[in-house]
Design a protein around this motif. Structure first.
Motif, PDB file in Angstrom:
ATOM      1  N   GLU A  19      33.435  36.118  48.314  1.00  0.00           N
ATOM      2  CA  GLU A  19      34.460  35.940  47.283  1.00  0.00           C
ATOM      3  C   GLU A  19      33.862  36.045  45.879  1.00  0.00           C
ATOM      4  O   GLU A  19      34.560  36.396  44.927  1.00  0.00           O
ATOM      5  N   LEU A  20      32.583  35.749  45.768  1.00  0.00           N
ATOM      6  CA  LEU A  20      31.920  35.810  44.460  1.00  0.00           C
ATOM      7  C   LEU A  20      31.753  37.251  43.999  1.00  0.00           C
ATOM      8  O   LEU A  20      31.861  37.563  42.810  1.00  0.00           O
ATOM      9  N   GLY A  21      31.505  38.148  44.946  1.00  0.00           N
ATOM     10  CA  GLY A  21      31.271  39.540  44.587  1.00  0.00           C
ATOM     11  C   GLY A  21      29.866  39.737  44.031  1.00  0.00           C
ATOM     12  O   GLY A  21      29.068  38.799  43.936  1.00  0.00           O
ATOM     13  N   ALA A  26      29.650  36.474  37.511  1.00  0.00           N
ATOM     14  CA  ALA A  26      30.737  35.832  38.250  1.00  0.00           C
ATOM     15  C   ALA A  26      30.289  34.454  38.733  1.00  0.00           C
ATOM     16  O   ALA A  26      29.153  34.271  39.158  1.00  0.00           O
ATOM     17  N   LEU A  27      31.195  33.487  38.670  1.00  0.00           N
ATOM     18  CA  LEU A  27      30.872  32.104  39.032  1.00  0.00           C
ATOM     19  C   LEU A  27      31.814  31.585  40.100  1.00  0.00           C
ATOM     20  O   LEU A  27      32.983  31.964  40.158  1.00  0.00           O
ATOM     21  N   GLN A  28      31.298  30.675  40.893  1.00  0.00           N
ATOM     22  CA  GLN A  28      32.115  29.979  41.888  1.00  0.00           C
ATOM     23  C   GLN A  28      31.578  28.563  42.035  1.00  0.00           C
ATOM     24  O   GLN A  28      30.366  28.356  42.174  1.00  0.00           O
ATOM     25  N   ARG A  29      32.466  27.569  41.974  1.00  0.00           N
ATOM     26  CA  ARG A  29      32.067  26.170  42.140  1.00  0.00           C
ATOM     27  C   ARG A  29      32.625  25.635  43.452  1.00  0.00           C
ATOM     28  O   ARG A  29      33.796  25.882  43.785  1.00  0.00           O
ATOM     29  N   LEU A  30      31.767  24.923  44.181  1.00  0.00           N
ATOM     30  CA  LEU A  30      32.156  24.413  45.486  1.00  0.00           C
ATOM     31  C   LEU A  30      31.794  22.930  45.597  1.00  0.00           C
ATOM     32  O   LEU A  30      30.756  22.498  45.098  1.00  0.00           O
ATOM     33  N   ARG A  59      27.129  25.275  42.350  1.00  0.00           N
ATOM     34  CA  ARG A  59      27.524  26.301  41.381  1.00  0.00           C
ATOM     35  C   ARG A  59      26.858  27.595  41.810  1.00  0.00           C
ATOM     36  O   ARG A  59      25.632  27.708  41.799  1.00  0.00           O
ATOM     37  N   LEU A  60      27.660  28.570  42.209  1.00  0.00           N
ATOM     38  CA  LEU A  60      27.150  29.863  42.650  1.00  0.00           C
ATOM     39  C   LEU A  60      27.371  30.880  41.533  1.00  0.00           C
ATOM     40  O   LEU A  60      28.497  31.034  41.036  1.00  0.00           O
ATOM     41  N   GLU A  61      26.311  31.545  41.132  1.00  0.00           N
ATOM     42  CA  GLU A  61      26.399  32.523  40.053  1.00  0.00           C
ATOM     43  C   GLU A  61      25.810  33.857  40.517  1.00  0.00           C
ATOM     44  O   GLU A  61      24.684  33.912  41.014  1.00  0.00           O
ATOM     45  N   VAL A  69      21.965  29.704  43.138  1.00  0.00           N
ATOM     46  CA  VAL A  69      22.670  28.492  43.574  1.00  0.00           C
ATOM     47  C   VAL A  69      22.054  27.279  42.892  1.00  0.00           C
ATOM     48  O   VAL A  69      20.862  27.010  43.036  1.00  0.00           O
ATOM     49  N   THR A  70      22.889  26.570  42.143  1.00  0.00           N
ATOM     50  CA  THR A  70      22.467  25.340  41.474  1.00  0.00           C
ATOM     51  C   THR A  70      23.347  24.220  42.000  1.00  0.00           C
ATOM     52  O   THR A  70      24.569  24.377  42.094  1.00  0.00           O
TER      53      THR A  70
END
Length: 214
Positions: A19-21, A26-30, A59-61, A69-70
């Motif tokens: 989903e992040l591509g 691009a960012l995604q928080r989980l 936090r996925l960047e 991944v942080t």
């Protein structure tokens, strides 16, 4: 590092980045709560019990080389005080950051024909597999670094009595009468002497001491 073994998407510590591509920036928080895996901590000292809840904030960047991944893991760890040996529980917060590389991109973000062409460069890299990564190894390293090597129940724990093993925190006035070591040996010798030996020594023939002195 070689490509990961086949990852199981049903594993709660395996994350999908599709989903992040692959567009940099691009960012995604989980947020996810998972059961602690086995042996999460410092063996025989302190750790998170298997099956205990571990709260993850991630936090996925997307970057040129892969996915950065942080995150932070929070849980309750259990162990034993190294001073008084009493059970203890402490709040754990472990921060971590790891880059999971695309298998077809080098460490500068350049596309390569075959992943792993340069074994030396790949040695310290962790690769995505089918767009997924396994967080468990990273989590383990972070937890070990965040836990105390010598946990104590309280900072000023006095520990145990060296003479009898009593827990000093339960009895602050606990003590043993000290014996002057300079006299202890003589006292022990005197206590082992029988009355007969004392009498024999006191009944020595007159003049013996005088002869020995001469």
């Amino acid at each position: 590092m070689a490509l990961n073994a086949r990852l199981d998407h049903r594993n709660p510590l395996v994350f999908d980045t599709h989903e992040l591509g692959r567009r940099p920036g691009a960012l995604q928080r989980l947020n996810r709560t998972v059961d602690a895996p086995q042996d999460l901590g410092i063996a025989g000292v302190v750790g998170v019990p298997e099956g205990a809840p571990v709260e993850l904030e991630l936090r996925l960047e997307s970057v040129m080389e892969g996915v950065l991944v942080t995150g932070t893991a929070r849980a309750k760890a259990e162990g034993e005080c190294v001073r008084c040996l009493e059970p203890l529980e402490l709040e754990l917060q472990a921060d971590f950051q790891e880059l999971f590389s695309y298998p077809d991109v080098d460490d500068r973000g350049r596309v390569i024909a075959e992943p792993g062409d340069d074994a030396e460069d790949d040695e310290d890299r962790i690769f995505l597999e089918d767009g997924m990564f396994d967080l468990e190894p990273v989590l383990r390293d972070a937890v070990v670094l965040a836990l105390p090597m010598q946990p104590v129940c309280q900072e000023d724990c006095p520990g145990l009595c060296s003479a009898c093993g009593a827990r000093l925190a339960d009895d602050p006035d606990h003590h043993h009468d000290a014996v002057d070591i300079r006299w202890a040996a003589l006292q022990g010798l005197a206590d082992t002497m029988s009355d007969g030996e004392k009498d024999e020594m006191s009944g020595a023939e007159p003049g013996v001491d005088e002869k020995q002195e001469k």
